[in-house]
Design a protein around this motif. Structure first.
Motif, PDB file in Angstrom:
ATOM      1  N   THR A   7       5.288  -0.891   2.621  1.00 14.35           N
ATOM      2  CA  THR A   7       5.195  -0.542   1.203  1.00 14.35           C
ATOM      3  C   THR A   7       6.086  -1.472   0.407  1.00 14.35           C
ATOM      4  O   THR A   7       6.909  -2.199   0.970  1.00 14.35           O
ATOM      5  CB  THR A   7       5.609   0.931   0.959  1.00 14.35           C
ATOM      6  OG1 THR A   7       5.296   1.280  -0.402  1.00 14.35           O
ATOM      7  CG2 THR A   7       7.078   1.172   1.230  1.00 14.35           C
ATOM      8  N   PHE A  98      -2.120   9.386   2.682  1.00 20.72           N
ATOM      9  CA  PHE A  98      -3.178   8.466   3.104  1.00 20.72           C
ATOM     10  C   PHE A  98      -3.534   8.727   4.564  1.00 20.72           C
ATOM     11  O   PHE A  98      -2.779   9.342   5.308  1.00 20.72           O
ATOM     12  CB  PHE A  98      -2.757   7.000   2.884  1.00 20.72           C
ATOM     13  CG  PHE A  98      -1.501   6.595   3.612  1.00 20.72           C
ATOM     14  CD1 PHE A  98      -1.577   5.904   4.813  1.00 20.72           C
ATOM     15  CD2 PHE A  98      -0.242   6.900   3.104  1.00 20.72           C
ATOM     16  CE1 PHE A  98      -0.423   5.525   5.493  1.00 20.72           C
ATOM     17  CE2 PHE A  98       0.907   6.514   3.768  1.00 20.72           C
ATOM     18  CZ  PHE A  98       0.821   5.831   4.968  1.00 20.72           C
ATOM     19  N   TYR A 107      -1.545  -1.153   7.175  1.00 15.87           N
ATOM     20  CA  TYR A 107      -1.685  -0.281   6.016  1.00 15.87           C
ATOM     21  C   TYR A 107      -0.520  -0.549   5.080  1.00 15.87           C
ATOM     22  O   TYR A 107       0.605  -0.150   5.348  1.00 15.87           O
ATOM     23  CB  TYR A 107      -1.720   1.193   6.440  1.00 15.87           C
ATOM     24  CG  TYR A 107      -2.973   1.527   7.201  1.00 15.87           C
ATOM     25  CD1 TYR A 107      -4.068   2.077   6.552  1.00 15.87           C
ATOM     26  CD2 TYR A 107      -3.081   1.265   8.557  1.00 15.87           C
ATOM     27  CE1 TYR A 107      -5.241   2.366   7.244  1.00 15.87           C
ATOM     28  CE2 TYR A 107      -4.245   1.546   9.258  1.00 15.87           C
ATOM     29  CZ  TYR A 107      -5.315   2.094   8.594  1.00 15.87           C
ATOM     30  OH  TYR A 107      -6.463   2.369   9.277  1.00 15.87           O
ATOM     31  N   VAL A 109       0.897   0.184   1.463  1.00 16.83           N
ATOM     32  CA  VAL A 109       0.710   1.189   0.413  1.00 16.83           C
ATOM     33  C   VAL A 109       1.797   0.987  -0.650  1.00 16.83           C
ATOM     34  O   VAL A 109       2.858   1.601  -0.584  1.00 16.83           O
ATOM     35  CB  VAL A 109       0.781   2.623   1.000  1.00 16.83           C
ATOM     36  CG1 VAL A 109       0.469   3.657  -0.071  1.00 16.83           C
ATOM     37  CG2 VAL A 109      -0.157   2.765   2.191  1.00 16.83           C
ATOM     38  N   TYR A 121      -2.402   1.511  -4.515  1.00 15.89           N
ATOM     39  CA  TYR A 121      -3.633   0.914  -4.001  1.00 15.89           C
ATOM     40  C   TYR A 121      -3.366   0.512  -2.554  1.00 15.89           C
ATOM     41  O   TYR A 121      -2.233   0.508  -2.103  1.00 15.89           O
ATOM     42  CB  TYR A 121      -4.053  -0.300  -4.834  1.00 15.89           C
ATOM     43  CG  TYR A 121      -2.994  -1.368  -4.938  1.00 15.89           C
ATOM     44  CD1 TYR A 121      -2.981  -2.458  -4.055  1.00 15.89           C
ATOM     45  CD2 TYR A 121      -1.976  -1.299  -5.883  1.00 15.89           C
ATOM     46  CE1 TYR A 121      -1.992  -3.425  -4.130  1.00 15.89           C
ATOM     47  CE2 TYR A 121      -0.983  -2.267  -5.955  1.00 15.89           C
ATOM     48  CZ  TYR A 121      -1.001  -3.325  -5.087  1.00 15.89           C
ATOM     49  OH  TYR A 121      -0.029  -4.278  -5.154  1.00 15.89           O
ATOM     50  N   ARG A 122      -4.420   0.160  -1.838  1.00 15.71           N
ATOM     51  CA  ARG A 122      -4.223  -0.381  -0.494  1.00 15.71           C
ATOM     52  C   ARG A 122      -4.060  -1.880  -0.614  1.00 15.71           C
ATOM     53  O   ARG A 122      -4.977  -2.606  -0.974  1.00 15.71           O
ATOM     54  CB  ARG A 122      -5.386  -0.061   0.427  1.00 15.71           C
ATOM     55  CG  ARG A 122      -5.094  -0.635   1.829  1.00 15.71           C
ATOM     56  CD  ARG A 122      -6.018  -0.169   2.887  1.00 15.71           C
ATOM     57  NE  ARG A 122      -5.616  -0.751   4.182  1.00 15.71           N
ATOM     58  CZ  ARG A 122      -6.321  -0.648   5.259  1.00 15.71           C
ATOM     59  NH1 ARG A 122      -7.444   0.041   5.254  1.00 15.71           N
ATOM     60  NH2 ARG A 122      -5.904  -1.210   6.379  1.00 15.71           N
TER      61      ARG A 122
END
Length: 124
Positions: A7, A98, A107, A109, A121-122
Motif C-alpha cells: 500500500t 478486499f 495486490y 491497495v 483503487y487496485r
C-alpha cells in the motif's frame, strides 16, 4: 511467482506522501463464507514516501481470502499544520476490505486521503 500485499498513502490536501500514518492489516477469512475470527496480520507506519519499506505480506503469508486494511486517518489529520481549520477530519479510521483469489499475484491497495474524503483503487 510470489504474492504480496502493498500500500501507499497520499495526502491530496497537502499534495504529499502521508508520513507516519498507522495501518493495520487484518485477515477476515477464506472466501468459502465460513465464519472465522479476524486475525491481525500486522501493524505498520508509513515511511517518508508514504509507503512501507517492505510488503505488508508476501510469499506463503499471502493466502486466498478477505483482508482489511485500516488506516488511522484521524490521527494523521490531527497533527497536520497545513490544514489548521480542516484538521478535524470526518474520517477517524478508513477501512478498505478486499478479496484475494490468486495468492500468487501482487495486490497493491493505495489510499488517497483528504479531510473530507478518500479514494482507493487496485494499483500496480
Amino acid at each position: 511467482m510470489r504474492g504480496r500485499i502493498t500500500t501507499h498513502v497520499l495526502d491530496l490536501a497537502g499534495g504529499k506522501p502521508v508520513i507516519g500514518i498507522s495501518i493495520e492489516l487484518w485477515y477476515l477469512g477464506e472466501i468459502t463464507g465460513a465464519e472465522q475470527a479476524p486475525r491481525l496480520m500486522g501493524a505498520y507506519k508509513t515511511n517518508n514516501d508514504g509507503r512501507m519499506d517492505q510488503p505488508l505480506l508476501e510469499g506463503d503469508e499471502v493466502q486466498p481470502g478477505v483482508y482489511e486494511l485500516i488506516f488511522a486517518a484521524g490521527e494523521y489529520f490531527g497533527r497536520m499544520e497545513h490544514l489548521s481549520a480542516l484538521s478535524d477530519s470526518l474520517f477517524d479510521f478508513i477501512p478498505i476490505r478486499f478479496r484475494i483469489r490468486d495468492a500468487s499475484e501482487h495486490y497493491h491497495v493505495p489510499l488517497l486521503v483528504a479531510p473530507g474524503g478518500y479514494s482507493t483503487y487496485r494499483g500496480s
